[in-house]
Scaffold this motif. Structure first.
Motif, PDB file in Angstrom:
ATOM      1  N   VAL A  34     -71.574  48.151  26.077  1.00  0.00           N
ATOM      2  CA  VAL A  34     -71.623  47.546  27.403  1.00  0.00           C
ATOM      3  C   VAL A  34     -71.000  48.554  28.356  1.00  0.00           C
ATOM      4  O   VAL A  34     -69.855  48.968  28.161  1.00  0.00           O
ATOM      5  N   ASP A  35     -71.767  48.952  29.343  1.00  0.00           N
ATOM      6  CA  ASP A  35     -71.315  49.976  30.305  1.00  0.00           C
ATOM      7  C   ASP A  35     -70.785  51.216  29.588  1.00  0.00           C
ATOM      8  O   ASP A  35     -69.719  51.734  29.901  1.00  0.00           O
ATOM      9  N   LYS A  36     -71.537  51.634  28.551  1.00  0.00           N
ATOM     10  CA  LYS A  36     -71.241  52.849  27.763  1.00  0.00           C
ATOM     11  C   LYS A  36     -69.979  52.739  26.899  1.00  0.00           C
ATOM     12  O   LYS A  36     -69.495  53.736  26.387  1.00  0.00           O
ATOM     13  N   GLU A  37     -69.445  51.539  26.730  1.00  0.00           N
ATOM     14  CA  GLU A  37     -68.293  51.309  25.845  1.00  0.00           C
ATOM     15  C   GLU A  37     -68.777  50.577  24.602  1.00  0.00           C
ATOM     16  O   GLU A  37     -69.382  49.512  24.703  1.00  0.00           O
ATOM     17  N   GLY A  38     -68.516  51.146  23.416  1.00  0.00           N
ATOM     18  CA  GLY A  38     -68.899  50.486  22.181  1.00  0.00           C
ATOM     19  C   GLY A  38     -68.109  49.192  22.011  1.00  0.00           C
ATOM     20  O   GLY A  38     -66.884  49.209  22.045  1.00  0.00           O
ATOM     21  N   VAL A  39     -68.811  48.070  21.871  1.00  0.00           N
ATOM     22  CA  VAL A  39     -68.121  46.792  21.731  1.00  0.00           C
ATOM     23  C   VAL A  39     -68.426  46.089  20.420  1.00  0.00           C
ATOM     24  O   VAL A  39     -67.653  45.239  19.985  1.00  0.00           O
ATOM     25  N   LEU A  40     -69.539  46.434  19.780  1.00  0.00           N
ATOM     26  CA  LEU A  40     -69.922  45.729  18.564  1.00  0.00           C
ATOM     27  C   LEU A  40     -70.688  46.673  17.648  1.00  0.00           C
ATOM     28  O   LEU A  40     -71.549  47.427  18.091  1.00  0.00           O
ATOM     29  N   SER A  41     -70.339  46.616  16.364  1.00  0.00           N
ATOM     30  CA  SER A  41     -71.057  47.370  15.347  1.00  0.00           C
ATOM     31  C   SER A  41     -71.427  46.403  14.235  1.00  0.00           C
ATOM     32  O   SER A  41     -70.574  45.637  13.768  1.00  0.00           O
ATOM     33  N   VAL A  42     -72.676  46.424  13.847  1.00  0.00           N
ATOM     34  CA  VAL A  42     -73.149  45.560  12.767  1.00  0.00           C
ATOM     35  C   VAL A  42     -73.857  46.451  11.760  1.00  0.00           C
ATOM     36  O   VAL A  42     -74.779  47.185  12.114  1.00  0.00           O
ATOM     37  N   GLN A  43     -73.385  46.413  10.505  1.00  0.00           N
ATOM     38  CA  GLN A  43     -74.021  47.226   9.475  1.00  0.00           C
ATOM     39  C   GLN A  43     -74.208  46.413   8.211  1.00  0.00           C
ATOM     40  O   GLN A  43     -73.401  45.550   7.885  1.00  0.00           O
ATOM     41  N   GLY A  44     -75.283  46.685   7.539  1.00  0.00           N
ATOM     42  CA  GLY A  44     -75.575  46.021   6.283  1.00  0.00           C
ATOM     43  C   GLY A  44     -75.933  47.048   5.236  1.00  0.00           C
ATOM     44  O   GLY A  44     -76.220  48.203   5.552  1.00  0.00           O
ATOM     45  N   ARG A  93     -79.371  42.838  -7.055  1.00  0.00           N
ATOM     46  CA  ARG A  93     -78.475  43.566  -6.154  1.00  0.00           C
ATOM     47  C   ARG A  93     -77.620  42.574  -5.376  1.00  0.00           C
ATOM     48  O   ARG A  93     -77.728  41.373  -5.556  1.00  0.00           O
ATOM     49  N   LYS A  94     -76.847  43.112  -4.437  1.00  0.00           N
ATOM     50  CA  LYS A  94     -76.110  42.310  -3.459  1.00  0.00           C
ATOM     51  C   LYS A  94     -76.439  42.877  -2.085  1.00  0.00           C
ATOM     52  O   LYS A  94     -76.688  44.079  -1.951  1.00  0.00           O
ATOM     53  N   PHE A  95     -76.426  41.999  -1.110  1.00  0.00           N
ATOM     54  CA  PHE A  95     -76.578  42.442   0.274  1.00  0.00           C
ATOM     55  C   PHE A  95     -75.299  42.072   1.003  1.00  0.00           C
ATOM     56  O   PHE A  95     -74.807  40.945   0.903  1.00  0.00           O
ATOM     57  N   VAL A  96     -74.746  43.030   1.724  1.00  0.00           N
ATOM     58  CA  VAL A  96     -73.494  42.806   2.447  1.00  0.00           C
ATOM     59  C   VAL A  96     -73.687  43.218   3.906  1.00  0.00           C
ATOM     60  O   VAL A  96     -74.372  44.195   4.188  1.00  0.00           O
ATOM     61  N   VAL A  97     -73.110  42.429   4.806  1.00  0.00           N
ATOM     62  CA  VAL A  97     -73.147  42.728   6.233  1.00  0.00           C
ATOM     63  C   VAL A  97     -71.738  42.646   6.787  1.00  0.00           C
ATOM     64  O   VAL A  97     -70.975  41.736   6.442  1.00  0.00           O
ATOM     65  N   GLN A  98     -71.406  43.586   7.633  1.00  0.00           N
ATOM     66  CA  GLN A  98     -70.118  43.600   8.317  1.00  0.00           C
ATOM     67  C   GLN A  98     -70.377  43.765   9.800  1.00  0.00           C
ATOM     68  O   GLN A  98     -71.168  44.612  10.207  1.00  0.00           O
ATOM     69  N   ALA A  99     -69.744  42.921  10.608  1.00  0.00           N
ATOM     70  CA  ALA A  99     -69.806  43.051  12.066  1.00  0.00           C
ATOM     71  C   ALA A  99     -68.379  43.230  12.571  1.00  0.00           C
ATOM     72  O   ALA A  99     -67.485  42.470  12.203  1.00  0.00           O
ATOM     73  N   GLU A 100     -68.194  44.252  13.386  1.00  0.00           N
ATOM     74  CA  GLU A 100     -66.868  44.529  13.938  1.00  0.00           C
ATOM     75  C   GLU A 100     -66.932  44.476  15.454  1.00  0.00           C
ATOM     76  O   GLU A 100     -67.796  45.071  16.078  1.00  0.00           O
ATOM     77  N   ARG A 101     -65.990  43.751  16.036  1.00  0.00           N
ATOM     78  CA  ARG A 101     -65.901  43.586  17.492  1.00  0.00           C
ATOM     79  C   ARG A 101     -64.719  44.397  17.992  1.00  0.00           C
ATOM     80  O   ARG A 101     -63.586  44.154  17.604  1.00  0.00           O
ATOM     81  N   PHE A 102     -64.979  45.386  18.824  1.00  0.00           N
ATOM     82  CA  PHE A 102     -63.936  46.271  19.330  1.00  0.00           C
ATOM     83  C   PHE A 102     -63.250  45.668  20.553  1.00  0.00           C
ATOM     84  O   PHE A 102     -63.731  44.707  21.129  1.00  0.00           O
ATOM     85  N   TYR A 103     -62.146  46.242  20.951  1.00  0.00           N
ATOM     86  CA  TYR A 103     -61.363  45.831  22.119  1.00  0.00           C
ATOM     87  C   TYR A 103     -60.834  44.399  21.995  1.00  0.00           C
ATOM     88  O   TYR A 103     -61.048  43.567  22.872  1.00  0.00           O
ATOM     89  N   PRO A 104     -60.126  44.099  20.914  1.00  0.00           N
ATOM     90  CA  PRO A 104     -59.648  42.719  20.698  1.00  0.00           C
ATOM     91  C   PRO A 104     -58.640  42.229  21.723  1.00  0.00           C
ATOM     92  O   PRO A 104     -58.471  41.028  21.877  1.00  0.00           O
ATOM     93  N   LYS A 105     -57.962  43.103  22.447  1.00  0.00           N
ATOM     94  CA  LYS A 105     -56.942  42.646  23.402  1.00  0.00           C
ATOM     95  C   LYS A 105     -57.547  42.205  24.725  1.00  0.00           C
ATOM     96  O   LYS A 105     -56.832  41.771  25.607  1.00  0.00           O
ATOM     97  N   ARG A 106     -58.846  42.301  24.859  1.00  0.00           N
ATOM     98  CA  ARG A 106     -59.486  41.938  26.120  1.00  0.00           C
ATOM     99  C   ARG A 106     -60.003  40.504  26.164  1.00  0.00           C
ATOM    100  O   ARG A 106     -60.569  40.092  27.166  1.00  0.00           O
ATOM    101  N   ASP A 107     -59.858  39.768  25.090  1.00  0.00           N
ATOM    102  CA  ASP A 107     -60.308  38.379  25.098  1.00  0.00           C
ATOM    103  C   ASP A 107     -59.510  37.547  24.099  1.00  0.00           C
ATOM    104  O   ASP A 107     -58.606  38.045  23.436  1.00  0.00           O
ATOM    105  N   ASP A 108     -59.822  36.303  23.979  1.00  0.00           N
ATOM    106  CA  ASP A 108     -59.099  35.350  23.154  1.00  0.00           C
ATOM    107  C   ASP A 108     -59.511  35.470  21.679  1.00  0.00           C
ATOM    108  O   ASP A 108     -60.696  35.383  21.356  1.00  0.00           O
TER     109      ASP A 108
END
Length: 135
Positions: A34-44, A93-108
């Motif tokens: 968002v506005d060139k700031e990485g806020v979310l990464s989702v990888q599987g 097999r197994k399928f795994v997904v991880q989502a990471e939300r950056f900048y945790p101090k900016r919201d609740d």
């Protein structure tokens, strides 16, 4: 994905960009800025059936709470991980997904956990199917 599911995970801003440049077969990856700031990464990733996803650093979720998604899932203040057994190219097999939300101090934190949980419950089945995994 319905934008309403993703919106609570984003920061306010004017320009939303996404990239799937790091994706490869059996391993979807998306980054959201968002506005060139990485806020979310989702990888599987499709992994061997006998591999424990928790041994890889990016799938470790400290301070996590169990949630209902896949066969096992955990959510913390900044990330969520879900895993499920599947068949991939005819093999167990197994399928795994991880989502990471950056900048945790900016919201609740409580709202972020809720948003991560809601996101994973809806995203995981579609991502598993898109990666070529069947149950």
């Amino acid at each position: 994905m319905d934008p309403a599911v993703l919106e609570p995970l984003l920061l306010p801003g004017k320009k939303l960009e996404q990239s799937t440049a790091l994706s490869r077969p059996g391993a979807p990856h998306c980054s959201v800025d968002v506005d060139k700031e990485g806020v979310l990464s989702v990888q599987g990733e499709v992994i061997p059936a006998d591999q424990d996803p928790a041994v890889r650093r990016e799938w470790q979720v400290s301070g996590a709470t169990k949630i209902e998604a896949g066969d096992d899932a955990r959510v913390s203040d900044i990330n969520v991980v879900a895993v499920a057994a599947c068949t991939y190219q005819g093999e167990a097999r197994k399928f795994v997904v991880q989502a990471e939300r950056f900048y945790p101090k900016r919201d609740d934190a409580a709202k972020r956990r809720e948003a991560l949980t809601h996101f994973m419950k809806l995203y995981f089945p579609a991502a598993k199917k898109a990666a070529g995994c069947t149950s």
